[in-house]
Scaffold this motif. Sequence first.
Motif, PDB file in Angstrom:
ATOM      1  N   LEU A  49       0.856  -1.348  -0.180  1.00 16.05           N
ATOM      2  CA  LEU A  49       0.048   0.285  -0.153  1.00 16.05           C
ATOM      3  C   LEU A  49       0.677   1.448   0.165  1.00 16.05           C
ATOM      4  N   ILE A  50       1.126   1.782  -0.915  1.00 11.96           N
ATOM      5  CA  ILE A  50       1.717   4.123  -1.419  1.00 11.96           C
ATOM      6  C   ILE A  50       0.418   4.705  -0.376  1.00 11.96           C
ATOM      7  N   TYR A  51       1.290   5.414   0.605  1.00 13.06           N
ATOM      8  CA  TYR A  51      -0.223   6.629   0.531  1.00 13.06           C
ATOM      9  C   TYR A  51       0.624   8.016   0.099  1.00 13.06           C
ATOM     10  N   GLY A  52      -0.011   8.611  -0.337  1.00 11.30           N
ATOM     11  CA  GLY A  52       1.180   9.938  -0.946  1.00 11.30           C
ATOM     12  C   GLY A  52       2.003   9.678  -1.483  1.00 11.30           C
ATOM     13  N   SER A  53       3.230   9.992  -1.723  1.00  6.27           N
ATOM     14  CA  SER A  53       5.058   9.478  -1.831  1.00  6.27           C
ATOM     15  C   SER A  53       4.536   9.878  -3.654  1.00  6.27           C
ATOM     16  N   GLY A  54       4.230  11.338  -3.809  1.00  9.46           N
ATOM     17  CA  GLY A  54       3.735  11.658  -5.129  1.00  9.46           C
ATOM     18  C   GLY A  54       4.734  10.940  -6.092  1.00  9.46           C
ATOM     19  N   GLN A  55       6.337  11.444  -6.350  1.00  9.63           N
ATOM     20  CA  GLN A  55       7.080  10.476  -7.374  1.00  9.63           C
ATOM     21  C   GLN A  55       6.905   9.146  -7.186  1.00  9.63           C
ATOM     22  N   LEU A  56       7.172   8.638  -6.045  1.00  7.50           N
ATOM     23  CA  LEU A  56       7.445   6.909  -5.974  1.00  7.50           C
ATOM     24  C   LEU A  56       6.343   6.740  -6.827  1.00  7.50           C
ATOM     25  N   VAL A  57       5.007   7.065  -6.598  1.00  7.61           N
ATOM     26  CA  VAL A  57       3.861   6.832  -7.793  1.00  7.61           C
ATOM     27  C   VAL A  57       3.945   6.787  -9.053  1.00  7.61           C
ATOM     28  N   GLU A  58       4.187   8.239  -9.443  1.00  2.11           N
ATOM     29  CA  GLU A  58       4.326   8.357 -10.963  1.00  2.11           C
ATOM     30  C   GLU A  58       5.554   7.515 -11.341  1.00  2.11           C
ATOM     31  N   TYR A  59       6.921   7.144 -11.057  1.00  3.37           N
ATOM     32  CA  TYR A  59       7.639   6.787 -11.459  1.00  3.37           C
ATOM     33  C   TYR A  59       6.867   4.870 -11.110  1.00  3.37           C
ATOM     34  N   LEU A  60       6.236   4.510 -10.505  1.00  8.15           N
ATOM     35  CA  LEU A  60       6.489   3.343 -10.457  1.00  8.15           C
ATOM     36  C   LEU A  60       4.730   3.268 -11.923  1.00  8.15           C
ATOM     37  N   ARG A  61       3.927   4.193 -11.898  1.00 10.44           N
ATOM     38  CA  ARG A  61       2.869   4.619 -13.191  1.00 10.44           C
ATOM     39  C   ARG A  61       4.235   4.563 -14.218  1.00 10.44           C
ATOM     40  N   GLN A  62       4.649   4.883 -14.596  1.00 10.53           N
ATOM     41  CA  GLN A  62       5.901   4.447 -15.910  1.00 10.53           C
ATOM     42  C   GLN A  62       6.211   3.836 -15.675  1.00 10.53           C
ATOM     43  N   HIS A  63       6.497   2.858 -14.940  1.00 11.56           N
ATOM     44  CA  HIS A  63       6.823   1.249 -15.315  1.00 11.56           C
ATOM     45  C   HIS A  63       6.157   0.136 -15.017  1.00 11.56           C
ATOM     46  N   GLN A  64       4.637   0.205 -15.016  1.00 10.28           N
ATOM     47  CA  GLN A  64       3.640  -0.239 -14.769  1.00 10.28           C
ATOM     48  C   GLN A  64       3.107  -0.859 -13.839  1.00 10.28           C
ATOM     49  N   LEU A  65       3.789  -1.116 -12.584  1.00  8.99           N
ATOM     50  CA  LEU A  65       3.654  -1.868 -11.993  1.00  8.99           C
ATOM     51  C   LEU A  65       2.869  -1.377 -10.452  1.00  8.99           C
ATOM     52  N   ILE A  66       1.957  -0.274 -11.106  1.00  8.20           N
ATOM     53  CA  ILE A  66       0.967   0.070  -9.829  1.00  8.20           C
ATOM     54  C   ILE A  66      -0.627  -0.636 -10.440  1.00  8.20           C
ATOM     55  N   ASP A  67      -0.852  -1.739  -9.101  1.00 10.53           N
ATOM     56  CA  ASP A  67      -2.677  -2.067 -10.217  1.00 10.53           C
ATOM     57  C   ASP A  67      -3.516  -1.615 -10.158  1.00 10.53           C
ATOM     58  N   THR A  68      -3.683  -1.081  -8.325  1.00 12.40           N
ATOM     59  CA  THR A  68      -4.757  -0.320  -8.536  1.00 12.40           C
ATOM     60  C   THR A  68      -4.655   1.111  -8.082  1.00 12.40           C
ATOM     61  N   TYR A  69      -5.553   2.157  -7.977  1.00 16.06           N
ATOM     62  CA  TYR A  69      -5.439   2.849  -7.561  1.00 16.06           C
ATOM     63  C   TYR A  69      -6.652   3.464  -6.660  1.00 16.06           C
ATOM     64  N   ARG A  70      -6.400   4.260  -6.215  1.00 22.16           N
ATOM     65  CA  ARG A  70      -7.793   4.440  -4.664  1.00 22.16           C
ATOM     66  C   ARG A  70      -7.920   5.624  -5.008  1.00 22.16           C
ATOM     67  N   LEU A  71      -8.204   6.256  -5.632  1.00 23.34           N
ATOM     68  CA  LEU A  71      -8.571   7.908  -5.123  1.00 23.34           C
ATOM     69  C   LEU A  71      -9.621   8.219  -5.174  1.00 23.34           C
ATOM     70  N   MET A  72      -9.361   9.456  -3.747  1.00 23.85           N
ATOM     71  CA  MET A  72     -10.775   9.786  -2.866  1.00 23.85           C
ATOM     72  C   MET A  72     -10.081  11.031  -3.369  1.00 23.85           C
TER      73      MET A  72
END
Length: 178
Positions: free
Chosen positions: A112-135
């Motif tokens: 689970l990732i909270y916040g961590s915007g740079q990490l999320v963007e980096y992992l998105r670019q590498h297609q490593l995030i499976d699910t986004y819970r956007l509030m």
Amino acid sequence: MCKVVAAEYLTLDGVMENPAWTQPYFNDELGEFQGELMQAADALLLGRVTYEAFAGAWPNMPDAPGADIMNRLPKHVASRTLQTAEWNAEIIQGDVAAAVAKLKEEPGQNLLIYGSGQLVEYLRQHQLIDTYRLMVFPLVLGTGKRLFTAEIGSDFKLKSSHTTSTGVLVLTYERANA
């Protein structure tokens, strides 16, 4: 296999920075959604900035809702500058994408990732995030750090949506090509 889940607070205009603006809208209903995420996690995956903020706060709030889980969960911290970590944390050394891909191969529930915007963007670019819970909170800030910043596109499919009584839209997306 583990899945990587990014849980993010956003304004209507996509700002995620310094989410003190969430407070007037946060209620037990939204807390239940957060609790579900934490119950389904085996570990937290955090960037340095979020890790330092959380490590400075959560251990000092043992009676806060979710603190028992937050303090107990192992943490994996992506950082190029930290040399040591506390609060049940280890620093990811070397190639973060490779390390996260390896973590995903382990049996278990979610990272689970909270916040961590740079990490999320980096992992998105590498297609490593499976699910986004956007509030998505019902306000516009106009300026601030946005969640998606790179010009690399991604497609998502909506898995669920819910609107809280305070107007927060809770959206769960998965990568379309997952």
